[in-house]
Structures are given as structure tokens and as C-alpha cells.
Design a protein around this motif. Structure first.
Motif, PDB file in Angstrom:
ATOM      1  N   PRO A 176       0.812  -1.221   0.000  1.00 46.02           N
ATOM      2  CA  PRO A 176       0.000   0.000   0.000  1.00 46.02           C
ATOM      3  C   PRO A 176       0.843   1.268   0.000  1.00 46.02           C
ATOM      4  O   PRO A 176       1.991   1.278   0.448  1.00 46.02           O
ATOM      5  CB  PRO A 176      -0.816  -0.127   1.289  1.00 46.02           C
ATOM      6  N   THR A 177       0.250   2.335  -0.489  1.00 47.83           N
ATOM      7  CA  THR A 177       0.907   3.636  -0.601  1.00 47.83           C
ATOM      8  C   THR A 177       0.340   4.605   0.438  1.00 47.83           C
ATOM      9  O   THR A 177      -0.874   4.726   0.562  1.00 47.83           O
ATOM     10  CB  THR A 177       0.667   4.235  -2.002  1.00 47.83           C
ATOM     11  N   PRO A 178       1.187   5.332   1.173  1.00 47.20           N
ATOM     12  CA  PRO A 178       0.684   6.338   2.125  1.00 47.20           C
ATOM     13  C   PRO A 178       0.287   7.632   1.405  1.00 47.20           C
ATOM     14  O   PRO A 178       0.902   8.684   1.570  1.00 47.20           O
ATOM     15  CB  PRO A 178       1.876   6.545   3.061  1.00 47.20           C
ATOM     16  N   ASN A 179      -0.728   7.519   0.566  1.00 51.56           N
ATOM     17  CA  ASN A 179      -1.257   8.631  -0.217  1.00 51.56           C
ATOM     18  C   ASN A 179      -1.792   9.710   0.723  1.00 51.56           C
ATOM     19  O   ASN A 179      -2.680   9.453   1.529  1.00 51.56           O
ATOM     20  CB  ASN A 179      -2.367   8.093  -1.125  1.00 51.56           C
ATOM     21  N   LEU A 180      -1.270  10.919   0.629  1.00 54.39           N
ATOM     22  CA  LEU A 180      -1.660  11.964   1.572  1.00 54.39           C
ATOM     23  C   LEU A 180      -3.107  12.420   1.395  1.00 54.39           C
ATOM     24  O   LEU A 180      -3.739  12.845   2.366  1.00 54.39           O
ATOM     25  CB  LEU A 180      -0.723  13.167   1.442  1.00 54.39           C
ATOM     26  N   ARG A 182      -5.601  10.436  -0.255  1.00 51.71           N
ATOM     27  CA  ARG A 182      -6.451   9.247  -0.095  1.00 51.71           C
ATOM     28  C   ARG A 182      -5.696   8.200   0.729  1.00 51.71           C
ATOM     29  O   ARG A 182      -5.233   7.182   0.196  1.00 51.71           O
ATOM     30  CB  ARG A 182      -6.862   8.683  -1.461  1.00 51.71           C
ATOM     31  N   PRO A 183      -5.524   8.455   2.033  1.00 53.27           N
ATOM     32  CA  PRO A 183      -4.734   7.552   2.878  1.00 53.27           C
ATOM     33  C   PRO A 183      -5.444   6.217   3.093  1.00 53.27           C
ATOM     34  O   PRO A 183      -6.662   6.115   2.883  1.00 53.27           O
ATOM     35  CB  PRO A 183      -4.614   8.330   4.193  1.00 53.27           C
ATOM     36  N   SER A 192       0.404   8.325  10.701  1.00 46.64           N
ATOM     37  CA  SER A 192      -0.277   7.037  10.849  1.00 46.64           C
ATOM     38  C   SER A 192      -0.366   6.306   9.512  1.00 46.64           C
ATOM     39  O   SER A 192      -0.286   5.074   9.462  1.00 46.64           O
ATOM     40  CB  SER A 192      -1.674   7.227  11.447  1.00 46.64           C
ATOM     41  N   ALA A 193      -0.517   7.062   8.415  1.00 54.40           N
ATOM     42  CA  ALA A 193      -0.542   6.436   7.089  1.00 54.40           C
ATOM     43  C   ALA A 193       0.806   5.795   6.790  1.00 54.40           C
ATOM     44  O   ALA A 193       0.877   4.659   6.289  1.00 54.40           O
ATOM     45  CB  ALA A 193      -0.888   7.471   6.022  1.00 54.40           C
ATOM     46  N   ASN A 225       0.074   8.286 -11.649  1.00 54.92           N
ATOM     47  CA  ASN A 225      -1.081   8.033 -10.785  1.00 54.92           C
ATOM     48  C   ASN A 225      -1.719   9.307 -10.242  1.00 54.92           C
ATOM     49  O   ASN A 225      -2.709   9.236  -9.525  1.00 54.92           O
ATOM     50  CB  ASN A 225      -0.668   7.122  -9.619  1.00 54.92           C
ATOM     51  N   GLY A 226      -1.159  10.471 -10.556  1.00 59.09           N
ATOM     52  CA  GLY A 226      -1.824  11.707 -10.137  1.00 59.09           C
ATOM     53  C   GLY A 226      -0.965  12.632  -9.310  1.00 59.09           C
ATOM     54  O   GLY A 226      -1.492  13.408  -8.515  1.00 59.09           O
ATOM     55  N   ILE A 227       0.356  12.576  -9.470  1.00 56.64           N
ATOM     56  CA  ILE A 227       1.276  13.368  -8.639  1.00 56.64           C
ATOM     57  C   ILE A 227       0.924  13.148  -7.166  1.00 56.64           C
ATOM     58  O   ILE A 227       0.528  14.050  -6.427  1.00 56.64           O
ATOM     59  CB  ILE A 227       1.248  14.859  -9.043  1.00 56.64           C
ATOM     60  N   VAL A 228       1.021  11.899  -6.763  1.00 59.59           N
ATOM     61  CA  VAL A 228       0.656  11.465  -5.409  1.00 59.59           C
ATOM     62  C   VAL A 228       1.837  11.678  -4.472  1.00 59.59           C
ATOM     63  O   VAL A 228       2.907  11.089  -4.655  1.00 59.59           O
ATOM     64  CB  VAL A 228       0.221   9.987  -5.411  1.00 59.59           C
TER      65      VAL A 228
END
Length: 441
Positions: A176-180, A182-183, A192-193, A225-228
């Protein structure tokens, strides 16, 4: 009898062959005719600010790059680097090492970003075979990652590439990615992410068996993926975790590297300290296809410390004209301090978009790093439900009307203006996008 349009375009919906005439194609898609600086012009003469891709690092038609390529073309238009060389390939390798980090000691030149990542994966596999750890042949990459379209790089990409072509390279796992924005579910802060994703990564490593894992691949910012963006603390912790289990790290900076995100190497700035660094887009600024994989001292010692051979590459690796283009582009980026300009103008863009669009009902997130800027669109800011395809299609048309060429993908507008974009051009981009979005209310 009509003439059929003969070209297959990458990542582009192709209309039914029976109806695909040149007239139908050009009626559906824009045809660009010339470019200068931050601008391109279509066959009707309309100007667009070109922010579609991270490739044009120093803009289009730059005289210094063209002159360097012309002179090299006249002197030596081609030379193989298989058991021979030319006078620019060493110079370019030394330049890249000096700019990115002295931790790297050798450079392999590929033909594009996918090739640079593919090279990195093969070097890592060869490293472990040389060390007597041949079982280490699995790779882990993050959800939403894009690493390329070749057999190996496509197998560690998680954006539909594997699903389109079927079974790829075996042993490629997804963490998993710690997307800021969409965590992961159950996390409520960047910390926490990051902690959740690191814990999941370790679980995946343990379940697969650390002795079977070769490397973790990571983009410091997920571009396609959207400049995540991810928490900065995540990268040092990931590096510590991989070292604990003897796993290598491949940093995919095909997009972020060489100034685009405000640093020559964003992964080095974040403290990731990768074993292999892959770069491409900004390397030649679109003037010539080229990628590069930089390897650490440790990997160099393992692969070539007692002599060795890499059975990988292509006839045009390290092309002299490409090297001339790259050296000219890197000189411009360095002399004009364009990484600093990327940080400055990127902040201008983020601040300008926030001032203009924070209250827009469909703008869910405004984010970026350097000259990588994204607007994510939603139907509802609370639920973050994405807008639909037709909404994006309408916005793209309105943006074209405003003279803006961005990259709309999966409900997100990605913008990559050249690193030498000026203040007035940033204002043009802000106002053009804002006007288009006000008409979308």
C-alpha cells in the motif's frame, strides 16, 4: 475508397479501423506543428502552454541543445558502446554522478525510462546471483505505481498494464501507498498512514520470505497516478526496513529527477539512499530518447569488482547525439539554477490555484512538488467520489480553448510546465485553468 490512418498511438483510444481515416483522426485529436520555449502551436496556429508531460525540461527549440546535437551529428552521428566507446559517454556519466550523488559510481544508458527501470531490475537480480543469493528474485512496488511498459517494468506497474497483457514477471508484489489525499482506511494523519504502510510492507516481506525479495521499487512522487505525495518520513523508514532484511531499493525518478521536483534527486533529498537510481525524462528534455540507471558503489563492487559482464542493453545505448543533447540540457539546468526555479514557480502555481480554486465545489485537492502540480476533482469533497469521464472530457475541451495543454487522467489534471517557465507564464496557466473550471460549475 478512403485511405486508412496507419499509426497506432501510445496510450490513446483508437477508433474502429473501418472508420479511421486521416480526416477522422485529425478531427478528433490535436495536431501540433511547432514549439518554442513553453509553448506549442497547432496546425491552425493556436498557441498552448505546454504542460502535458515532464519531458521538456528546458522547453522546446532551445538553441543551445539544437546546436550541440547538430555539431555532434556532423562529427559522429552514431557509435555503438558495445565493446567500444566515444568521447561523450564518460563525460555524461561523470556529470550525472556529480549532480545526483557521489554514492553512485557507474551509469548504464538505456533508451528510455522503462529501459532504465528494466536495467535496474536486472542489475539487482544479477547482484544477488553473484552473491550466491539466487532465490532473491521477487520485487515489491507500491499500489498506484508506474514504472514502465517493458516486461519487467510493466510487471511492477499497478495501473492496468499487467491486466491488459496478462501474466508478466512472476514474484512481483504490491504494497500500500501512504497517499496523503487518499490515505489507507483507518489512518488519519501522514504519520499514521506511513506507519500503517510500513507495517504492511514488512508483513508482505515476512510472508514472502525476506530471502526471496530482491528489491523494493518506489517513485518519490507517483507521477502517472496523479502526482501522489507521500510523507517525507516514509522514505527513511522504508530504507531502514529494507536494510534490516537485506533488500535493495530502486528509486524510479524518471519523472521527479534532474530538477523537476526541485532537486537533482528527490530520493536523495528525502534520505532514501537507493541502490539504483533511474532517470530519463529530464535527461535530454525530449530532444533525444534516453534513460539512465545509476548504481551505488556497493552494487558496482558486486557486479564488476572482479570484472564482469552485463548481458543487457541495445545497439543504441549511449548514443553520441543523445549524450550531446543530455550534456547541453544538464548544463542549462545547472547554469540557470532551474531546480530552484522549479521550487519557486511551483509554489507560485500551488498558491495561485489555492487562492483561485479552494472554494470550487469540484476541486478536492491542490498539490504538488516543484513543477509537478495536480488538481484532483471530486463530485463531493467529503466523500471524495471522483468525477466521471464526461466531466473530464468537457474540462479538457475548455482547457484547450484557454490555450492550456495539461494531462487529464482518472479525475486528475496533471501539469508539468518546463523548468524555465517564467512568472507571466505561471499566471497564464493559473488564470486559464481557473477560467475553464469556473465554466464547469
Amino acid at each position: 475508397m478512403h485511405t486508412s490512418y496507419p499509426v497506432i498511438h501510445p496510450f490513446t483510444w483508437m477508433p474502429p479501423s473501418g472508420s479511421l481515416t486521416p480526416e477522422a483522426w485529425y478531427g478528433q485529436y490535436m495536431c501540433l506543428e511547432r514549439g518554442e520555449g513553453s509553448w506549442v502551436y497547432d496546425t491552425q496556429g493556436k498557441a498552448y502552454l505546454y504542460a502535458t508531460t515532464a519531458v521538456p525540461a528546458v522547453g522546446l527549440g532551445h538553441w543551445q541543445v539544437i546546436r550541440a546535437m547538430k555539431e555532434q551529428m556532423e562529427q559522429l552521428s552514431f557509435a555503438s558502446t558495445c565493446a567500444q566507446t566515444h568521447n561523450l559517454v564518460q563525460v555524461l556519466a561523470e556529470k550525472l554522478i556529480s549532480l545526483c550523488s557521489r554514492r553512485y559510481s557507474k551509469v548504464f544508458f538505456a533508451n528510455d525510462g522503462s529501459g532504465a527501470v528494466e536495467t535496474a531490475m536486472r542489475m539487482v537480480r544479477q547482484h544477488f546471483i553473484t552473491r550466491g543469493e539466487a532465490r532473491r528474485e521477487m520485487f515489491i512496488s507500491l499500489d498506484g505505481s508506474y514504472h514502465g511498459t517493458t516486461y519487467g517494468s510493466g510487471s511492477v506497474t499497478h495501473l492496468g498494464i499487467r491486466e491488459m497483457f496478462g501474466k508478466g514477471l512472476e514474484g512481483c508484489l504490491c504494497a500500500p501507498t501512504p497517499n496523503l489525499y487518499r490515505p489507507p482506511a483507518g489512518t488519519d494523519s501522514p504519520e499514521s498512514a506511513a506507519a500503517f504502510c510500513l507495517k504492511e510492507l514488512e508483513r508482505i516481506i515476512v510472508e514472502a520470505g525476506p530471502e526471496n525479495i530482491a528489491a523494493v521499487l518506489i517513485e518519490p512522487i507517483q507521477a502517472v497516478n496523479g502526482i501522489v505525495l507521500m510523507p517525507e518520513s516514509f522514505f527513511k523508514q522504508l530504507r531502514a526496513l529494507t536494510r534490516q532484511y537485506g533488500i535493495l531499493v530502486i528509486a524510479d525518478e524518471v519523472t521527479t529527477g534532474l530538477g523537476r521536483a526541485g532537486y537533482w534527486s528527490l530520493s536523495e533529498h528525502y534520505g532514501l539512499e537507493p541502490d539504483v537510481l533511474a532517470v530519463s525524462k529530464g535527461l535530454t528534455g525530449g530532444y533525444f530518447p534516453m534513460g539512465a540507471a545509476l548504481i551505488s558503489d556497493a552494487l558496482d563492487s558486486s557486479l564488476f569488482g572482479e570484472g564482469g559482464i552485463l548481458l543487457h542493453g541495445s545497439t543504441q545505448c549511449g548514443h553520441p547525439v543523445g549524450c550531446a543533447a543530455a550534456l547541453a540540457v544538464l548544463d542549462i539546468i545547472e547554469q540557470e539554477r532551474l531546480p530552484d526555479n522549479a521550487l519557486l514557480r511551483g509554489k507560485d502555481l500551488i498558491d495561485g490555484f489555492r487562492e483561485s480554486l479552494d472554494d470550487h465545489p469540484c476541486v478536492g485537492d491542490i498539490r504538488g512538488q516543484g513543477l509537478m502540480v495536480a488538481l484532483e476533482f471530486v463530485k463531493d469533497k467529503h466523500t471524495k467520489e471522483p468525477v466521471d469521464y464526461e466531466w473530464g472530457k468537457k474540462l479538457t475541451k475548455l482547457l484547450h480553448g484557454e490555450g492550456v495543454l495539461g494531462n487529464y487522467f482518472n479525475g486528475i489534471l496533471l501539469m508539468y510546465p518546463p523548468l524555465n517557465i517564467n512568472e507571466e507564464e505561471c499566471d497564464f496557466l493559473i488564470h486559464g485553468v481557473s477560467r475553464a473550471l469556473r465554466r464547469m460549475r
